[in-house]
Design an enzyme around this catalytic site. Structure first.
Site, mmCIF file in Angstrom:
data_model
loop_
_atom_site.group_PDB
_atom_site.id
_atom_site.type_symbol
_atom_site.label_atom_id
_atom_site.label_comp_id
_atom_site.label_asym_id
_atom_site.label_seq_id
_atom_site.Cartn_x
_atom_site.Cartn_y
_atom_site.Cartn_z
ATOM 1 N N LYS A 200 8.158 -17.192 -10.891
ATOM 2 C CA LYS A 200 7.399 -16.077 -11.473
ATOM 3 C C LYS A 200 6.192 -16.623 -12.258
ATOM 4 O O LYS A 200 6.342 -17.537 -13.083
ATOM 5 C CB LYS A 200 8.328 -15.285 -12.399
ATOM 6 C CG LYS A 200 7.716 -13.990 -12.867
ATOM 7 C CD LYS A 200 8.672 -13.249 -13.770
ATOM 8 C CE LYS A 200 7.921 -12.137 -14.472
ATOM 9 N NZ LYS A 200 8.678 -11.561 -15.554
ATOM 10 N N ASN B 6 0.846 -1.202 0.000
ATOM 11 C CA ASN B 6 0.000 0.000 0.000
ATOM 12 C C ASN B 6 0.878 1.248 0.000
ATOM 13 O O ASN B 6 2.103 1.145 -0.025
ATOM 14 C CB ASN B 6 -0.955 -0.023 1.203
ATOM 15 C CG ASN B 6 -0.189 -0.119 2.507
ATOM 16 O OD1 ASN B 6 0.594 0.753 2.842
ATOM 17 N ND2 ASN B 6 -0.393 -1.219 3.225
#
Ligand code: C5P
Length: 406
Positions: free
Chosen positions: A290, A210
């Site tokens: 990934k 955030n």
């Protein structure tokens, strides 16, 4: 003695048989929470080795004025500025004479001229040397210069004489040193602060986080340390320097922050301030490799992270617990709900819908709410808000307002 927490004491040791007691003095000062650095004159090194003092203080011992290696680490001017108090124990008759007349012919005497910190000396010498008119004149000059003189005590001396000239005992000196500092708002308190965001990994290169910058939490840590507290800062991934006199632990995930917080609370602390913007959810599975963009949609399952501040306020060794609430609407009513649900002693709430306050900004404006009261802290720099908030927390904590404590 709690006034010594976080205080920086430059201990000067000069040549005298009492120098062996300085080793014990280092211990006493450190046990009381002070950060001690030792400077020894060349004659002090005849009585006790710098290595002993280094091992005890945990810091390199400074002995010479123009040692390039030492200057490259902490130079003499830096050392003089670093100190909150210069304590010279033992102070020999020779050193008293040099200090009285402003000599700067070795490291310790130079530091005494260069420091803005208060200076205290603990004289130690043969009773005849102490009584000598020259020493007594120097004593008056030192007292006129507002240098505190601690002792000497009277009694039997190493040379066999009896009379005044014994150095005060380490315990008495540590107490006197503590007495030279004012009692501050948070003297003797251990304050724990969480700050910044947390980072919840999706795969080795991606994560959920955030916009929290950590600035508010870091400003609070600085303000708490300035108010005399011992401060532990548990920081998520932020790029901010550690404030002075603050012990910092870096964490990444909410689970790490939870563990680090509970660990300090288990050991005991007085105030817990939860400024961190902890990720409420984390990916249920973190991919080992990934994730490739082969499909049109990727579904992430998120699971809830533990609520750190709620766990702290429910803890059996519950400190005075303060939360933060960043909201974009109905700011005060949401905060009031969190105060009650999380059983907090206080909550600071701010509106993060604009760009001039809250996340990432250098400014903030908060409304502080506690059971039965509230206070508005209008727009100001985060440092100023932090100072006001710390004052408020200190006052509420000391009045023992813990509505939810059983
Ligand atoms: O519920 P909300 O996240 O809005 O509450 C904010 C307060 O709760 C903040 O003090 C924040 O640091 C704390 N919090 C926490 N652990 C979480 C979520 C929030 O300590 N998992």
């Amino acid at each position: 003695m709690e006034r010594l927490v976080n205080k920086r004491i430059l201990l000067g040791v000069t040549g005298g048989i009492a120098a062996y007691k300085s080793a014990e003095l280092v211990r006493r000062l450190q046990n009381a929470g002070a950060d001690v650095r030792v400077v020894m004159t060349s004659s002090a090194c005849e009585f006790i080795t710098p290595l002993t003092m280094q091992a005890l203080s945990g810091n390199p011992v400074h002995t010479t004025l123009l040692d390039p290696e030492a200057e490259a680490g902490m130079g003499h001017i830096e050392l003089a500025r670093w100190a909150d108090l210069v304590l010279i124990a033992p102070a020999s008759a020779n050193f008293m004479a040099r200090l009285a007349h402003g000599h700067a012919n070795d490291l310790l005497s130079t530091l005494c001229l260069a420091t803005g910190a208060p200076i205290a000396i603990a004289p130690a010498m043969n009773q005849q040397m102490w009584a000598d008119p020259a020493t007594q004149r120097n004593l008056l000059i030192l007292q006129e210069k507002a240098i505190r003189v601690l002792g000497p005590a009277s009694g039997s001396q190493a040379c066999g004489d009896i009379g005044p000239g014994r150095m005060l005992e380490p315990e008495e000196l540590a107490l006197a040193a503590a007495g030279m500092f004012d009692h501050q708002l948070l003297t003797g308190r251990h304050v724990v602060i969480t700050a910044g965001p947390t980072r919840e990994a999706i795969d080795p290169v991606r994560y959920i986080t955030n916009k929290s910058s950590g600035k508010m939490g870091f400003a609070l840590a600085e303000a708490a340390a300035e108010a005399g507290a011992r401060v532990t800062l548990i920081a998520g991934p932020v790029s901010l320097p550690t404030p002075n006199r603050v012990q910092r632990f870096d964490v990444v995930r909410a689970l790490d922050m939870y563990e680090a917080s509970l660990d300090v609370v288990n050991k005991g602390c007085d105030i817990f301030i939860s400024t961190a913007a902890v990720a409420d959810y984390r990916p249920m599975i973190t991919a080992d490799h990934k994730i490739k963009k082969s499909t049109e949609e990727v579904h992430l399952t998120l699971i809830k992270n533990p609520d750190i501040v709620a766990a702290v306020s429910a803890h059996e060794r519950r400190p005075f617990t303060v939360g933060f609430a960043a909201e974009t609407r109905d700011v005060v009513s949401y905060a009031q709900g969190k105060l009650e649900n999380k059983k907090l002693d206080m909550i600071a709430t701010n509106d993060v819908s604009g760009s001039n306050v809250g996340f990432n900004s250098d400014n903030n404006a908060v409304t502080v709410i506690w059971p039965g009261g509230h206070k508005v802290l209008p727009l100001a720099s985060k440092r100023q808000i932090a100072k006001q908030l710390i004052e408020l927390i200190a006052i509420r904590q000391s009045t023992g307002n813990r509505q939810f404590q059983e």
